[in-house]
Design an enzyme around this catalytic site. Structure first.
Site, PDB file in Angstrom:
ATOM      1  N   LYS A   1       0.846  -1.208   0.097  1.00 40.69           N
ATOM      2  CA  LYS A   1      -0.014  -0.280  -0.020  1.00 40.69           C
ATOM      3  C   LYS A   1       0.869   1.143   0.051  1.00 40.69           C
ATOM      4  CE  LYS A   1      -1.523   1.799   4.044  1.00 40.69           C
ATOM      5  NZ  LYS A   1      -1.193   2.960   4.396  1.00 40.69           N
ATOM      6  N   ASN A   2       1.954   1.192   1.001  1.00 44.77           N
ATOM      7  CA  ASN A   2       2.620   2.648   1.021  1.00 44.77           C
ATOM      8  C   ASN A   2       3.587   2.749  -0.192  1.00 44.77           C
ATOM      9  OD1 ASN A   2       1.546   2.828   3.414  1.00 44.77           O
ATOM     10  ND2 ASN A   2       3.306   2.385   4.662  1.00 44.77           N
TER      11      ASN A   2
ATOM     12  N   ARG B   1      -4.629  10.326   4.884  1.00 50.34           N
ATOM     13  CA  ARG B   1      -3.439  11.349   5.113  1.00 50.34           C
ATOM     14  C   ARG B   1      -2.524  11.413   3.917  1.00 50.34           C
ATOM     15  NH1 ARG B   1       0.108  14.112   8.192  1.00 50.34           N
ATOM     16  NH2 ARG B   1       2.309  13.721   7.563  1.00 50.34           N
TER      17      ARG B   1
ATOM     18  N   CYS C   1      -4.923   8.096  10.520  1.00 53.50           N
ATOM     19  CA  CYS C   1      -5.199   7.223  11.499  1.00 53.50           C
ATOM     20  C   CYS C   1      -5.162   8.226  12.794  1.00 53.50           C
ATOM     21  CB  CYS C   1      -4.094   6.111  11.901  1.00 53.50           C
ATOM     22  SG  CYS C   1      -4.426   4.567  10.678  1.00 53.50           S
TER      23      CYS C   1
ATOM     24  N   ARG D   1       0.420  14.334  13.285  1.00 53.90           N
ATOM     25  CA  ARG D   1       0.687  14.201  11.896  1.00 53.90           C
ATOM     26  C   ARG D   1       0.617  15.262  10.767  1.00 53.90           C
ATOM     27  NH1 ARG D   1      -1.175   8.143  10.101  1.00 53.90           N
ATOM     28  NH2 ARG D   1       0.793   8.227   8.891  1.00 53.90           N
TER      29      ARG D   1
ATOM     30  N   ASP E   1       4.930   0.750  12.035  1.00 56.72           N
ATOM     31  CA  ASP E   1       3.811   0.045  11.515  1.00 56.72           C
ATOM     32  C   ASP E   1       3.941  -1.564  12.195  1.00 56.72           C
ATOM     33  OD1 ASP E   1       2.926   2.143  10.231  1.00 56.72           O
ATOM     34  OD2 ASP E   1       3.514   1.317   8.362  1.00 56.72           O
TER      35      ASP E   1
ATOM     36  N   ARG F   1      -8.365  -0.548   4.904  1.00 54.40           N
ATOM     37  CA  ARG F   1      -7.568   0.318   4.201  1.00 54.40           C
ATOM     38  C   ARG F   1      -6.226  -0.148   3.714  1.00 54.40           C
ATOM     39  NH1 ARG F   1      -5.872   4.180   8.069  1.00 54.40           N
ATOM     40  NH2 ARG F   1      -4.547   4.788   6.580  1.00 54.40           N
TER      41      ARG F   1
HETATM   42  C1  UD1 Z   1       4.186   6.827   6.251  1.00 55.63           C
HETATM   43  C2  UD1 Z   1       3.509   5.401   6.186  1.00 55.63           C
HETATM   44  C3  UD1 Z   1       2.973   4.914   7.387  1.00 55.63           C
HETATM   45  C4  UD1 Z   1       4.111   4.812   8.370  1.00 55.63           C
HETATM   46  C5  UD1 Z   1       4.833   6.253   8.332  1.00 55.63           C
HETATM   47  C6  UD1 Z   1       6.347   6.252   9.208  1.00 55.63           C
HETATM   48  C7  UD1 Z   1       2.490   5.713   3.879  1.00 55.63           C
HETATM   49  C8  UD1 Z   1       1.256   6.133   3.173  1.00 55.63           C
HETATM   50  N1  UD1 Z   1       2.279   5.693   5.019  1.00 55.63           N
HETATM   51  O1  UD1 Z   1       3.352   7.809   6.838  1.00 55.63           O
HETATM   52  O2  UD1 Z   1       2.381   3.765   7.280  1.00 55.63           O
HETATM   53  O3  UD1 Z   1       3.789   4.727   9.702  1.00 55.63           O
HETATM   54  O4  UD1 Z   1       5.163   6.479   7.130  1.00 55.63           O
HETATM   55  O5  UD1 Z   1       7.002   4.995   8.757  1.00 55.63           O
HETATM   56  O6  UD1 Z   1       3.498   5.621   3.413  1.00 55.63           O
HETATM   57  N2  UD1 Z   1       5.682  14.587  10.531  1.00 55.63           N
HETATM   58  C9  UD1 Z   1       5.751  16.187  10.933  1.00 55.63           C
HETATM   59  N3  UD1 Z   1       5.737  17.151   9.785  1.00 55.63           N
HETATM   60  C10 UD1 Z   1       5.380  16.495   8.458  1.00 55.63           C
HETATM   61  C11 UD1 Z   1       5.503  15.064   8.208  1.00 55.63           C
HETATM   62  C12 UD1 Z   1       5.685  14.332   9.080  1.00 55.63           C
HETATM   63  O7  UD1 Z   1       5.947  16.572  11.975  1.00 55.63           O
HETATM   64  O8  UD1 Z   1       5.547  17.450   7.766  1.00 55.63           O
HETATM   65  C13 UD1 Z   1       5.833  13.580  11.672  1.00 55.63           C
HETATM   66  C14 UD1 Z   1       4.628  12.962  11.726  1.00 55.63           C
HETATM   67  O9  UD1 Z   1       3.569  13.706  12.652  1.00 55.63           O
HETATM   68  C15 UD1 Z   1       5.082  11.675  12.507  1.00 55.63           C
HETATM   69  C16 UD1 Z   1       6.338  11.669  11.726  1.00 55.63           C
HETATM   70  O10 UD1 Z   1       6.834  12.587  11.287  1.00 55.63           O
HETATM   71  O11 UD1 Z   1       5.000  11.883  13.938  1.00 55.63           O
HETATM   72  C17 UD1 Z   1       6.510  10.482  10.785  1.00 55.63           C
HETATM   73  O12 UD1 Z   1       5.792  10.931   9.518  1.00 55.63           O
HETATM   74  P1  UD1 Z   1       5.981  10.294   8.083  1.00 55.63           P
HETATM   75  O13 UD1 Z   1       7.442   9.798   8.065  1.00 55.63           O
HETATM   76  O14 UD1 Z   1       5.719  11.707   7.231  1.00 55.63           O
HETATM   77  O15 UD1 Z   1       4.835   9.293   7.720  1.00 55.63           O
HETATM   78  P2  UD1 Z   1       3.774   9.305   6.774  1.00 55.63           P
HETATM   79  O16 UD1 Z   1       4.601   9.488   5.511  1.00 55.63           O
HETATM   80  O17 UD1 Z   1       2.513   9.960   7.178  1.00 55.63           O
END
Ligand code: UD1
Length: 420
Positions: free
Chosen positions: A22-23, A91, A115, A120, A301, A394
């Site tokens: 998925k990711n 998201r 979630c 986030r 995850d 999902r």
């Molecule tokens: C992706 C994965 C999710 C996984 C996560 C961490 C997808 C679709 N989802 O989510 O399954 O759990 O990586 O491995 O690929 N953050 C900020 N500011 C930002 C962006 C992120 O503070 O602009 C923080 C988030 O709140 C979180 C952390 O960084 O605490 C990790 O987020 P991120 O690596 O961006 O995860 P996702 O891309 O949302």
């Protein structure tokens, strides 16, 4: 509301195939917006997040066709999506930001949801877009990003997966060279870069912390098959480790699963890689220590599924969650089954070896849903997992069927038989 009934299960055995990640699929679908030519993607997993992303692409103007497991996306022209709430629901919808601004010069979208595992925010995505020359305005829950992009040096304060993906996609069509430092290194990012390269992008350092993108004038159509899902494979591996199973996870990419395979091995499970995938044998017996980290560290995850495994080992396990601030919501539900777990801030202490007893539990997020299904396999009697928000579908393609194929007592209840 989806509900799953899981009974105390025998040792799992047999073979099951791993679905496409998925990711990896979600960013690759967003990247299809970067070209006006046709894109053909194979092995699409049947997931509601994928359906939602396809709907978002349609609302951006793309033509989407699905034939079996193929998806054909043709984005002759693109524009910001209609306000239909889908972006708030998922998201990963933020991933259309980079492609839209890069190709159409603007993007408006509602702040994304996902979630309930933490705040986030998307500040790193927006800061990066600003570095690429975009103007960012936020108002009334909407974010408007406009401008012509030019290459820049970007340092990510945290190696965010989504921000890295958005910026690589945006930089592919920006004028000049972009260097992203402290980029996330997840295999799904390398896969996205593989797809972009197939579209004609010039990218070096994919899968490392320093990604260099040389912008090109246009990208062309491509045909691509994304990688297998390391998180689904890890979840099934936990199911085997819990039940002292002997299973083959066909197609699993063990090179993407090193951290979690080390943990399972340390705990007593025999993990063997062969040409067909990953073979697991035996039971997780020894307690574990796990700190969630960015790749190649232990994946956040996998924290909830591994916590279930830890409840069945002999001794005290310690889990530290460093990626999300609210990712222990499954603990309350696991306690309903009889698990002994203490949470102190981002730390969870799990007293292994306590028998679990079936109960009615509720899924609070995607990985929690999977973890509760796993717990049901080793709980006396029946466990009913209610999933009012449909989290499991999902991100897992019929997990209950895959578990059942390995001999587990796991079914999704038909609508009529569901309680409430
Ligand atoms: C992706 C994965 C999710 C996984 C996560 C961490 C997808 C679709 N989802 O989510 O399954 O759990 O990586 O491995 O690929 N953050 C900020 N500011 C930002 C962006 C992120 O503070 O602009 C923080 C988030 O709140 C979180 C952390 O960084 O605490 C990790 O987020 P991120 O690596 O961006 O995860 P996702 O891309 O949302």
């Amino acid at each position: 509301m989806p509900q799953y009934q899981i009974g105390l299960s025998p040792k799992l055995s047999g073979e099951v195939g791993v679905s496409t990640a998925k990711n990896a699929v979600l960013p690759i679908l967003a990247a299809a917006l970067l070209t006006q030519e046709e894109v053909l993607l194979h092995q699409m997993p049947k997931l509601t997040d994928v359906d939602n992303m396809l709907s978002i692409l349609r609302s951006c103007g793309a033509e989407v066709k699905q034939e079996g497991r193929d998806a054909v996306i043709h984005a002759r022209w693109i524009a910001s999506p209609d306000e239909n709430g889908l972006e708030r629901a998922m998201r990963a919808s933020v991933l259309i930001l980079g492609p839209l601004v890069a190709r159409a010069g603007e993007c408006s979208l509602s702040m994304p949801g996902g979630c309930a595992i933490g705040q986030r925010p998307i500040d790193l995505h927006l800061k990066g877009m600003q570095r690429l020359g975009a103007k960012v305005e936020t108002q009334g829950g909407m974010v408007h990003v406009t401008g012509e992009l030019r290459g820049a040096n970007i340092y990510l304060d945290f190696p965010s997966v989504g921000a890295t993906e958005n910026l690589v996609m945006a930089a592919s069509l920006a004028r000049g060279v972009t260097r992203i430092e402290n980029a996330a290194k997840e295999p799904e990012i390398a896969d996205l870069c593989g797809f972009l390269t197939a579209m004609g992008a010039r990218i070096a350092g994919a899968g490392t912390a320093n990604i260099i993108v040389e912008g090109v004038e246009r990208l062309h159509g491509a045909e691509y098959t994304p990688i297998p899902d390391r998180i689904e494979a890890g979840t099934l591996a936990c199911a085997a480790a819990l039940t002292e199973g002997s299973v083959l996870l066909e197609g699993a990419r063990t090179d993407h699963m090193r951290a979690l395979l080390f943990k399972l091995t340390e705990s007593g499970v025999i993990c063997q890689e062969d040409a067909r995938g990953l073979r697991l044998r035996g039971k997780a017996r020894h307690p574990m220590e796990a700190r969630t980290l960015s790749y190649p560290g232990f994946p956040t995850d996998m924290q909830a599924p591994f916590m279930v495994v830890a409840t069945q080992t002999h001794g005290l396990s310690v889990f530290l969650e460093t990626i999300f601030e609210n990712r222990f919501m499954h603990v309350v539900e696991l306690k309903r089954l009889g698990a002994r777990i203490r949470v102190e801030g981002q730390l969870a202490l799990i007293e292994g070896g306590r028998p679990l007893n079936g109960a009615h539990v509720t899924a609070t997020d995607l990985r929690a849903a999977a973890a509760l299904m796993l717990a049901g396999l080793v709980s006396q009697g029946q466990t009913l997992v209610s999933d009012p928000a449909g989290h499991l579908m999902r991100g897992y393609e019929r997990l209950e069927e895959k578990l059942a194929r390995l001999g587990a007592d796991a079914v999704k209840l038909p609508q009529a038989a569901r309680t409430n």
